[in-house]
Scaffold this motif. Structure first.
Motif, short mmCIF file in Angstrom:
data_model
loop_
_atom_site.label_atom_id
_atom_site.label_comp_id
_atom_site.label_asym_id
_atom_site.label_seq_id
_atom_site.Cartn_x
_atom_site.Cartn_y
_atom_site.Cartn_z
N PHE A 31 1.53 9.28 -6.15
CA PHE A 31 2.21 10.58 -6.12
C PHE A 31 2.88 10.83 -7.47
O PHE A 31 2.80 11.93 -8.03
CB PHE A 31 3.22 10.60 -4.98
CG PHE A 31 4.03 11.86 -4.91
CD1 PHE A 31 3.41 13.10 -4.85
CD2 PHE A 31 5.42 11.81 -4.91
CE1 PHE A 31 4.16 14.27 -4.79
CE2 PHE A 31 6.17 12.98 -4.84
CZ PHE A 31 5.55 14.21 -4.78
N ALA A 32 3.53 9.81 -8.00
CA ALA A 32 4.16 9.94 -9.31
C ALA A 32 3.10 10.28 -10.36
O ALA A 32 3.31 11.14 -11.22
CB ALA A 32 4.89 8.65 -9.68
N ASN A 33 2.00 9.62 -10.25
CA ASN A 33 0.91 9.89 -11.18
C ASN A 33 0.41 11.32 -11.07
O ASN A 33 0.11 11.98 -12.07
CB ASN A 33 -0.24 8.92 -10.89
CG ASN A 33 -1.33 8.99 -11.92
OD1 ASN A 33 -1.08 8.85 -13.11
ND2 ASN A 33 -2.54 9.24 -11.47
N LYS A 34 0.38 11.81 -9.84
CA LYS A 34 -0.05 13.18 -9.60
C LYS A 34 0.92 14.16 -10.30
O LYS A 34 0.49 15.10 -10.97
CB LYS A 34 -0.06 13.44 -8.09
CG LYS A 34 -0.66 14.76 -7.69
CD LYS A 34 -2.15 14.73 -7.82
CE LYS A 34 -2.77 16.09 -7.48
NZ LYS A 34 -4.22 16.09 -7.76
N ILE A 35 2.19 13.89 -10.15
CA ILE A 35 3.20 14.72 -10.78
C ILE A 35 3.02 14.69 -12.30
O ILE A 35 3.08 15.71 -12.98
CB ILE A 35 4.62 14.22 -10.42
CG1 ILE A 35 4.88 14.40 -8.94
CG2 ILE A 35 5.67 14.94 -11.25
CD1 ILE A 35 6.13 13.69 -8.46
N TRP A 36 2.81 13.50 -12.78
CA TRP A 36 2.65 13.32 -14.22
C TRP A 36 1.50 14.18 -14.74
O TRP A 36 1.63 14.89 -15.72
CB TRP A 36 2.36 11.83 -14.49
CG TRP A 36 2.35 11.48 -15.93
CD1 TRP A 36 1.26 11.42 -16.75
CD2 TRP A 36 3.47 11.13 -16.73
NE1 TRP A 36 1.63 11.05 -18.00
CE2 TRP A 36 2.99 10.86 -18.02
CE3 TRP A 36 4.84 11.02 -16.47
CZ2 TRP A 36 3.83 10.49 -19.07
CZ3 TRP A 36 5.68 10.64 -17.52
CH2 TRP A 36 5.16 10.39 -18.79
N ASN A 37 0.39 14.14 -14.03
CA ASN A 37 -0.78 14.86 -14.50
C ASN A 37 -0.64 16.36 -14.34
O ASN A 37 -1.11 17.12 -15.19
CB ASN A 37 -2.02 14.35 -13.78
CG ASN A 37 -2.50 13.06 -14.40
OD1 ASN A 37 -2.85 13.02 -15.57
ND2 ASN A 37 -2.47 11.99 -13.63
N GLU B 54 0.83 -1.21 0.00
CA GLU B 54 0.00 0.00 0.00
C GLU B 54 0.86 1.25 0.00
O GLU B 54 0.47 2.27 -0.56
CB GLU B 54 -0.92 0.02 1.24
CG GLU B 54 -2.04 -0.98 1.20
CD GLU B 54 -1.62 -2.34 1.76
OE1 GLU B 54 -0.40 -2.66 1.72
OE2 GLU B 54 -2.50 -3.09 2.21
N ARG B 55 2.00 1.16 0.65
CA ARG B 55 2.87 2.33 0.68
C ARG B 55 3.45 2.61 -0.70
O ARG B 55 3.58 3.76 -1.10
CB ARG B 55 3.99 2.14 1.71
CG ARG B 55 3.49 2.22 3.14
CD ARG B 55 4.63 2.24 4.13
NE ARG B 55 5.55 3.32 3.85
CZ ARG B 55 6.87 3.26 4.02
NH1 ARG B 55 7.41 2.17 4.50
NH2 ARG B 55 7.63 4.27 3.72
N VAL B 56 3.82 1.54 -1.40
CA VAL B 56 4.35 1.73 -2.74
C VAL B 56 3.26 2.29 -3.64
O VAL B 56 3.50 3.15 -4.49
CB VAL B 56 4.86 0.42 -3.34
CG1 VAL B 56 5.68 0.69 -4.58
CG2 VAL B 56 5.69 -0.34 -2.34
N GLU B 57 2.06 1.79 -3.42
CA GLU B 57 0.94 2.27 -4.21
C GLU B 57 0.75 3.78 -4.01
O GLU B 57 0.53 4.52 -4.97
CB GLU B 57 -0.33 1.55 -3.75
CG GLU B 57 -1.27 1.20 -4.86
CD GLU B 57 -2.34 0.23 -4.35
OE1 GLU B 57 -3.46 0.70 -4.15
OE2 GLU B 57 -2.02 -0.95 -4.13
N ALA B 58 0.86 4.21 -2.77
CA ALA B 58 0.72 5.64 -2.48
C ALA B 58 1.82 6.43 -3.20
O ALA B 58 1.57 7.51 -3.72
CB ALA B 58 0.79 5.88 -0.98
N SER B 59 3.02 5.86 -3.24
CA SER B 59 4.11 6.54 -3.92
C SER B 59 3.83 6.61 -5.42
O SER B 59 4.10 7.62 -6.07
CB SER B 59 5.42 5.79 -3.71
OG SER B 59 5.67 5.63 -2.34
N ARG B 60 3.31 5.53 -5.94
CA ARG B 60 2.97 5.51 -7.37
C ARG B 60 1.90 6.58 -7.66
O ARG B 60 1.95 7.29 -8.66
CB ARG B 60 2.48 4.11 -7.76
CG ARG B 60 2.31 3.86 -9.25
CD ARG B 60 0.93 4.25 -9.75
NE ARG B 60 -0.14 3.89 -8.83
CZ ARG B 60 -0.83 2.77 -8.89
NH1 ARG B 60 -0.59 1.91 -9.84
NH2 ARG B 60 -1.79 2.53 -8.03
#
Length: 876
Positions: A575-581, A567-573
RNA sequence: GGGAGUUUAGCUCAGCUGGGAGAGCGUCUGCCUUACAAGCAGGAUGUCACAGGUUCGAGCCCUGUAACUCCCACCA
């Protein structure tokens, strides 16, 4: 730059391509460049046999963060790279394969053939782990990676061995050592793990010579009885004083052994009589030395009984134990058997119970080496981060025992000692010695190899070319940082420190950054036997290397263990997605081609707000990284990007961007680009791939973000007043949203907003924001309350009183209750503040800044209370 | 036996030199608002293990207690 960025974030696609680009451009290459300052990191050599595990991934991530950061700051950042070590694990792995696939042991093959197999194995799989590390974004120059068995390193090992020997710091001696019968090798103390094991306590009669009497001894290892050469009692023990000096008859063997008196015996434990087996127990060995007892070794290297065992010869130690106990029982010498749990030493590689055995081994004399090593940490030449680990280090160093360095293995650095079988001469030499200098006979080299850690301890300088005086050694040594887990402080860290001091005169690194262990979600240590290890590569395939790195760098303090949750990695992913968008949004609205900051006169309040916040972020992140507070730094970046930049700034700026007539749209574009691309730089050490991808798409100068300049704090970009103004407006927006949500007003229902405030200009400038972010149909800002419906919803913030004419939705009673509740809360706050301020101790002793803050809070609360009270009056 | 660490929201953990308790996940409510539902807005939940002490003020400093974890040394 290009405005085309994929609609969806696909880490695998981005990461593979970008790594290939980096490799092609050779950005990782570092060399001694005297125009720059060096920054050197020592890395633990990944083991050739193993799969990359989470511990490696953590090491790698933290190191790479530091390296990338320093490189951007203009250092010549070198990673002292290497892989594999001359470890026992490698040999055991190959032996295992040999046994499984061909049914052979190494002895069947012989030394030379066997070593060929190991080299084959190394050549075939040696690079595997490196490939895995590359997927993590490792910016190490793996092309220059050294292998501990390479010529250069071997040369350093011989040099060190001979030097130490000549100084008398290496000696050969008989000692009780820990012996692993499975690996057929000696283990150092650090390689033995102790585990509680259920066992038995056998009470055995030892008859007294020429008497019908006997003494009872208790033992957990009856098979060692075969090697007994005495029984010891405490000299103070009244029960046994007349026995001292008498002879006993050793059961089953018939040998006569004396009763000796020795302080070592605890009167209270067991029967107060201890059998003494000098060849198979370290304490007994010491007793034996004190009383000149003979040492009789009864076991072979594989823990079978040898010729001294008489009828038990050839039996395994446990078979022999059974047989001996049975025979004792038959002869009526077994008194009783107790259940007894005791600590048993186990080989840390294979788990086999170690056997203490007397043996001739090579040792390093530790005391003279430990002294300067203690001093180096005491005087700060080397610092542990966090500092508390220096206590662990000291504790070990101050109580250190001589280090047994010979291993009865074939794979490793062979001990450079040569023997003459004719005359018994021994020569220690850096070069091969074939002819005995004394008698001219052929000399043979010692069969044993050196402990893995003996060569690993030389890593920081042997990989830089030592003992040659190379330019690299001169430039990069001593290194800057060692990053590693606390579990190898003794094995590796301590030994690198004293070796560095001894051979180069300098401690090998300035800082030792310790991290904790990665545990599974239940807090268990990840291990092969539990099968709970999480494969970093699987995680990378699923969520991306950036997400994994971010997770590993986040949410834990240095030196503390970390539980690993998907779940923690998912949260990090996410975040990456947020940056991407956010980046996609920025790019979609971009028609500028350069990245510069507009003149201050063109900047609006919200622009200055985000720039000012960004500017402070630069300072803080830099500070945190300099203090190795990686987790704190990354948390600040997360908050800034998600909350400030995405949730506020982008939303605030949308109207300007969408309105093509609005000239300030261009300013917004510049600010967006400036803040985003610089924030990507700050984030790059943590999430190298996505930041590179985005930076490349944005207007930029230079080839790669990883060789761009680290952002610098700029006092001219500090806009405190604008920040405060913006905050007032944001507080008002939040308060309105809050009220509307409480009242269940759907966002589609717009309402007119009337803001009554002393800061008329501030709110007038922000008026447009209320329409977009607070569902306002119209925003009126005024200094007094003229023309406001008495039934309007009333919201109070520190700087404004806001009215929403939503009378049809208002439940008057509820509204009144809410206001009274608010009144109560404010009164309580005011009471607290006033209590503090009327406390003379507080006013006189607390810092002026704190007192002033309290005073301001009090005034602000009072103003709010006044407004609330007014509203209540008018409603009633 | 020696040393170190931990104890903060339902879970996992932050909280830097003492100055009004935080995050992520989970949960509840309302939203597909033209970057993102991997999302947006809003809410709830804490005697900061316990007991003393120092201080104007303690999650943070000191003393003690308890529970758990790790390392080192070990009694045959």
């Amino acid at each position: 730059m290009s405005n085309n960025i994929d609609k969806t974030y696909d880490p695998a696609k981005v990461e593979d391509r970008i790594y290939a680009e980096w490799m092609e451009k050779k950005y990782f290459h570092a060399e001694a460049d005297c125009s720059k300052k060096p920054f050197t990191i020592v890395i633990p050599p990944p083991n050739v046999t193993g799969q990359l595990h989470m511990g490696h991934a953590l090491d790698e991530t933290l190191q790479d963060i530091l390296i990338r950061y320093k490189r951007m700051q203009g250092y010549s950042a070198l990673w002292v790279p290497g892989y594999d070590h001359a470890g026992i694990a490698t040999q055991i792995k190959v032996e295992e394969v040999l046994r499984k696939e061909e049914g052979l042991t190494r002895y069947d093959l012989g030394r030379e053939k066997f070593l060929e197999r190991v080299w084959d194995w190394k050549n075939k799989y040696g690079g595997r782990i490196v490939e895995q590390l590359k997927k993590l974004g490792s910016s190490c120059d793996w092309d220059r990676a050294r292998f501990t068995m390479d010529d250069g390193c071997s040369k350093a090992v011989k040099e060190v061995f001979v030097n130490l020997y000549n100084k008398g710091l290496i000696y050969q001696g008989s000692r009780i050592i820990n012996w692993c019968p499975h690996c057929i090798t000696a283990l150092s103390d650090a390689e033995v793990e102790h585990a509680e094991q259920a066992g038995h306590f056998w009470h055995i009669k030892y008859p007294i010579k020429d008497s019908d009497n006997y003494v009872i001894i208790a033992t957990t290892r009856p098979e060692t009885l075969l090697g007994d050469t005495a029984v010891a009692v405490n000299p103070e023990d009244a029960r046994y004083t007349d026995l001292i000096g008498k002879m006993l008859v050793l059961p089953l063997v018939g040998r006569e052994i004396p009763v000796v008196a020795d302080e070592y015996v605890d009167k209270e434990f067991g029967t107060g009589c201890v059998k003494i087996t000098p060849a198979h127990d370290p304490n007994d060995f010491e007793v034996g030395k004190r009383h000149n007892l003979e040492s009789i070794r009864v076991m072979n290297d594989d823990a079978t009984i040898n010729a001294h065992g008489g009828k038990y010869e050839g039996m395994d130690r446990y078979e022999a134990r059974k047989a001996i106990v049975a025979d004792l029982e038959e002869q009526g010498l077994l008194v009783r058997v107790e259940e007894h749990s005791h600590n048993v030493g186990q080989c840390y590689r294979c788990g086999t119970t170690v056997e203490p055995i007397i043996s001739k081994q090579w040792f390093v004399k530790m005391e003279p080496l430990a002294k300067p090593a203690i001093e180096a940490v005491k005087n700060g030449e080397t610092e542990f981060v966090p500092e508390r680990f220096s206590k662990t280090y000291m504790n070990w160093m101050e109580n250190v025992f001589d280090w047994c360095i010979s291993r009865q293995l074939w794979w490793g650095h062979r001990i450079p000692a040569y023997y003459c079988d004719e005359c018994g001469e021994m020569v220690v030499s850096k070069t091969e010695v074939e002819v005995c200098p004394k008698c001219g006979a052929h000399m043979r080299q010692d069969d044993d190899v050196l402990d893995t850690w003996f060569s690993s301890a030389l890593w920081p300088f042997s990989t830089l070319g030592w003992p040659e005086k190379t330019e690299e050694l001169d430039y990069f040594y001593p290194t800057s940082v060692l990053v590693t887990g606390y579990d190898i402080i003794f094995f590796w860290v301590a030994r690198m420190i004293f070796s560095g001091l001894e051979h180069t005169g300098k401690s090998p690194f300035k800082h030792v950054l310790m991290h904790g262990l990665v545990r599974d979600s239940q807090g268990r240590k990840m291990s092969k036997s539990l099968g709970n290890g999480i494969d970093p590569i699987e995680i990378i395939d699923k969520y991306g290397a950036d997400a994994l790195r971010f997770t590993l760098a986040t949410g834990n303090a240095p030196g503390n263990d970390m539980r690993f949750y998907n779940e923690r990695v998912e949260a990090s992913r996410n975040f990456a997605n947020k940056i991407w968008n956010a980046s996609r949004f920025t790019l979609m609205n971009l028609d500028i081609t350069e990245n510069k900051l507009p003149a201050v006169s063109e900047l609006r309040t919200e622009d200055k707000w985000i720039i000012s916040k960004y500017n402070r972020l630069v300072k803080e992140v830099t500070d945190n990284l300099d203090k190795f507070e990686l987790g704190v730094a990354v948390a600040k970046l997360y908050d800034f990007i998600w909350d400030d930049f995405c949730d506020w700034y982008i939303e605030l700026v949308k109207p300007r961007l969408f309105d093509k007539e609005d000239a300030s749209g261009k300013t917004a574009q510049y600010v967006l680009t400036y803040v985003l691309s610089n924030t990507m730089k700050l984030l790059h050490p943590f999430m190298p791939f996505i930041t590179e991808e985005i930076w490349q798409h944005l207007p930029h100068e230079g080839e790669s973000i990883m060789i761009s300049d680290w952002p610098a704090y700029d006092a001219a970009l500090d806009f405190a007043a604008d920040e405060a103004d913006m905050q007032s407006v944001m507080d008002a927006i939040s308060a309105i949203r809050n009220r509307r949500a409480e009242m269940n007003v759907p966002p589609s229902k717009k309402a007119k907003i009337i803001i009554v405030t002393d800061k008329k200009e501030v709110f007038a400038n922000g008026a447009a924001f209320f329409e977009r972010l607070a569902s306002a149909s119209e925003t009126v800002v005024q200094a007094d309350k003229s023309g406001i419906d008495a039934n309007a919803v009333d919201i109070v913030t520190a700087d404004a009183q806001i009215f929403l004419p939503l009378d049809e939705l208002v439940d008057k009673e509820k509204e009144l209750a809410r206001l009274r509740e608010e009144k109560k809360r404010l009164e309580a706050e005011i009471k607290r503040v006033e209590g503090k301020l009327s406390n003379e101790g507080f006013v006189s002793k607390a810092p002026a800044k704190v007192v002033e803050e309290e005073r301001q809070k009090g005034e602000s609360y009072k103003a709010m209370l006044e407004k609330i009270e007014e509203s209540i009056r008018s409603m009633e």
